[in-house]
Design a protein around this motif. Structure first.
Motif, PDB file in Angstrom:
ATOM      1  N   ALA A 280      16.573  17.867  16.466  1.00  0.00           N
ATOM      2  CA  ALA A 280      16.930  17.088  17.651  1.00  0.00           C
ATOM      3  C   ALA A 280      16.674  15.596  17.435  1.00  0.00           C
ATOM      4  CB  ALA A 280      16.135  17.575  18.860  1.00  0.00           C
ATOM      5  N   GLU A 281      15.700  15.281  16.601  1.00  0.00           N
ATOM      6  CA  GLU A 281      15.381  13.880  16.314  1.00  0.00           C
ATOM      7  C   GLU A 281      16.077  13.371  15.059  1.00  0.00           C
ATOM      8  OE1 GLU A 281      11.257  12.858  16.521  1.00  0.00           O
ATOM      9  OE2 GLU A 281      10.955  13.998  18.364  1.00  0.00           O
ATOM     10  N   GLY A 282      16.863  14.244  14.423  1.00  0.00           N
ATOM     11  CA  GLY A 282      17.585  13.841  13.231  1.00  0.00           C
ATOM     12  C   GLY A 282      16.672  13.570  12.047  1.00  0.00           C
ATOM     13  N   ARG A 283      15.592  14.333  11.960  1.00  0.00           N
ATOM     14  CA  ARG A 283      14.611  14.132  10.900  1.00  0.00           C
ATOM     15  C   ARG A 283      14.381  15.434  10.162  1.00  0.00           C
ATOM     16  NH1 ARG A 283       9.580  12.069  13.869  1.00  0.00           N
ATOM     17  NH2 ARG A 283       8.923  11.498  11.791  1.00  0.00           N
ATOM     18  N   SER A 284      13.816  15.321   8.978  1.00  0.00           N
ATOM     19  CA  SER A 284      13.473  16.533   8.236  1.00  0.00           C
ATOM     20  C   SER A 284      12.236  17.165   8.869  1.00  0.00           C
ATOM     21  CB  SER A 284      13.185  16.204   6.770  1.00  0.00           C
ATOM     22  OG  SER A 284      11.965  15.486   6.640  1.00  0.00           O
ATOM     23  N   MET A 285      12.074  18.455   8.651  1.00  0.00           N
ATOM     24  CA  MET A 285      10.883  19.138   9.158  1.00  0.00           C
ATOM     25  C   MET A 285       9.638  18.549   8.514  1.00  0.00           C
ATOM     26  SD  MET A 285      12.117  23.125   9.654  1.00  0.00           S
ATOM     27  CE  MET A 285      11.041  23.656   8.407  1.00  0.00           C
ATOM     28  N   GLN A 286       9.721  18.207   7.237  1.00  0.00           N
ATOM     29  CA  GLN A 286       8.577  17.643   6.531  1.00  0.00           C
ATOM     30  C   GLN A 286       8.163  16.302   7.141  1.00  0.00           C
ATOM     31  OE1 GLN A 286       9.107  17.191   2.324  1.00  0.00           O
ATOM     32  NE2 GLN A 286       7.040  16.431   2.006  1.00  0.00           N
ATOM     33  N   ALA A 287       9.124  15.429   7.396  1.00  0.00           N
ATOM     34  CA  ALA A 287       8.822  14.121   7.983  1.00  0.00           C
ATOM     35  C   ALA A 287       8.268  14.283   9.395  1.00  0.00           C
ATOM     36  CB  ALA A 287      10.070  13.243   8.001  1.00  0.00           C
ATOM     37  N   PHE A 288       8.861  15.181  10.158  1.00  0.00           N
ATOM     38  CA  PHE A 288       8.401  15.409  11.525  1.00  0.00           C
ATOM     39  C   PHE A 288       6.966  15.934  11.526  1.00  0.00           C
ATOM     40  CE2 PHE A 288       7.768  17.760  15.400  1.00  0.00           C
ATOM     41  CZ  PHE A 288       8.283  16.916  16.363  1.00  0.00           C
ATOM     42  N   ALA A 289       6.684  16.934  10.683  1.00  0.00           N
ATOM     43  CA  ALA A 289       5.342  17.518  10.621  1.00  0.00           C
ATOM     44  C   ALA A 289       4.331  16.491  10.120  1.00  0.00           C
ATOM     45  CB  ALA A 289       5.347  18.748   9.716  1.00  0.00           C
ATOM     46  N   HIS A 290       4.699  15.719   9.120  1.00  0.00           N
ATOM     47  CA  HIS A 290       3.807  14.673   8.598  1.00  0.00           C
ATOM     48  C   HIS A 290       3.418  13.705   9.708  1.00  0.00           C
ATOM     49  CE1 HIS A 290       3.117  10.610   6.971  1.00  0.00           C
ATOM     50  NE2 HIS A 290       2.412  11.249   6.054  1.00  0.00           N
ATOM     51  N   ASP A 291       4.406  13.188  10.419  1.00  0.00           N
ATOM     52  CA  ASP A 291       4.132  12.218  11.478  1.00  0.00           C
ATOM     53  C   ASP A 291       3.310  12.828  12.613  1.00  0.00           C
ATOM     54  OD1 ASP A 291       5.488  10.419   9.944  1.00  0.00           O
ATOM     55  OD2 ASP A 291       7.270  10.337  11.226  1.00  0.00           O
ATOM     56  N   ALA A 292       3.559  14.096  12.925  1.00  0.00           N
ATOM     57  CA  ALA A 292       2.796  14.762  13.978  1.00  0.00           C
ATOM     58  C   ALA A 292       1.321  14.888  13.597  1.00  0.00           C
ATOM     59  CB  ALA A 292       3.387  16.143  14.274  1.00  0.00           C
TER      60      ALA A 292
ATOM     61  N   THR B 294       3.994  30.626  12.375  1.00  0.00           N
ATOM     62  CA  THR B 294       4.670  31.844  12.804  1.00  0.00           C
ATOM     63  C   THR B 294       6.171  31.534  12.830  1.00  0.00           C
ATOM     64  OG1 THR B 294       4.634  31.285  15.157  1.00  0.00           O
ATOM     65  CG2 THR B 294       2.705  32.488  14.280  1.00  0.00           C
ATOM     66  N   GLU B 295       6.971  32.561  12.913  1.00  0.00           N
ATOM     67  CA  GLU B 295       8.419  32.337  12.992  1.00  0.00           C
ATOM     68  C   GLU B 295       8.780  31.500  14.218  1.00  0.00           C
ATOM     69  OE1 GLU B 295      10.896  32.931  10.837  1.00  0.00           O
ATOM     70  OE2 GLU B 295       9.322  33.555   9.452  1.00  0.00           O
ATOM     71  N   GLU B 296       8.117  31.767  15.341  1.00  0.00           N
ATOM     72  CA  GLU B 296       8.378  31.006  16.569  1.00  0.00           C
ATOM     73  C   GLU B 296       8.000  29.543  16.396  1.00  0.00           C
ATOM     74  OE1 GLU B 296       6.462  33.867  16.620  1.00  0.00           O
ATOM     75  OE2 GLU B 296       8.058  35.208  17.277  1.00  0.00           O
ATOM     76  N   GLU B 297       6.853  29.292  15.782  1.00  0.00           N
ATOM     77  CA  GLU B 297       6.416  27.913  15.548  1.00  0.00           C
ATOM     78  C   GLU B 297       7.381  27.198  14.616  1.00  0.00           C
ATOM     79  OE1 GLU B 297       1.576  28.557  15.947  1.00  0.00           O
ATOM     80  OE2 GLU B 297       2.567  28.855  14.001  1.00  0.00           O
ATOM     81  N   LEU B 298       7.805  27.884  13.581  1.00  0.00           N
ATOM     82  CA  LEU B 298       8.731  27.295  12.620  1.00  0.00           C
ATOM     83  C   LEU B 298      10.084  27.002  13.277  1.00  0.00           C
ATOM     84  CD1 LEU B 298       8.750  26.419   9.700  1.00  0.00           C
ATOM     85  CD2 LEU B 298       9.626  28.679   9.090  1.00  0.00           C
ATOM     86  N   ASP B 299      10.539  27.903  14.134  1.00  0.00           N
ATOM     87  CA  ASP B 299      11.787  27.667  14.870  1.00  0.00           C
ATOM     88  C   ASP B 299      11.665  26.442  15.767  1.00  0.00           C
ATOM     89  OD1 ASP B 299      12.968  29.859  13.676  1.00  0.00           O
ATOM     90  OD2 ASP B 299      12.651  31.198  15.399  1.00  0.00           O
TER      91      ASP B 299
END
Length: 65
Positions: free
Chosen positions: A22-34, A9-14
């Motif tokens: 905030a962690e200085g990472r790409s969204m792709q890297a953050f989502a992958h690690d999560a 959703t837009e809220e989730e993506l935001d």
């Protein structure tokens, strides 16, 4: 490397964007690690539960053998 499309959703993506930023990472890297962290945690919890059940039922299993 294989890819996977996810829908947010837009809220989730935001939230994802803000957290990654905030962690200085790409969204792709953050989502992958999560996702990998969640998979590993699920496996760990499953293994703990299985070990617990084996210990709890050890005597019963011994008598049934």
């Amino acid at each position: 490397m294989a890819g996977l499309n996810l829908r947010f959703t837009e809220e989730e993506l935001d939230s994802l964007r803000a957290r990654a930023e905030a962690e200085g990472r790409s969204m792709q890297a953050f989502a992958h690690d999560a996702v990998i962290t969640a998979v590993n945690e699920h496996s760990r919890l499953f293994n703990e539960a299985a070990d617990h059940m084996l210990k709890v039922s050890e005597e019963l299993n011994r008598r049934l053998a």
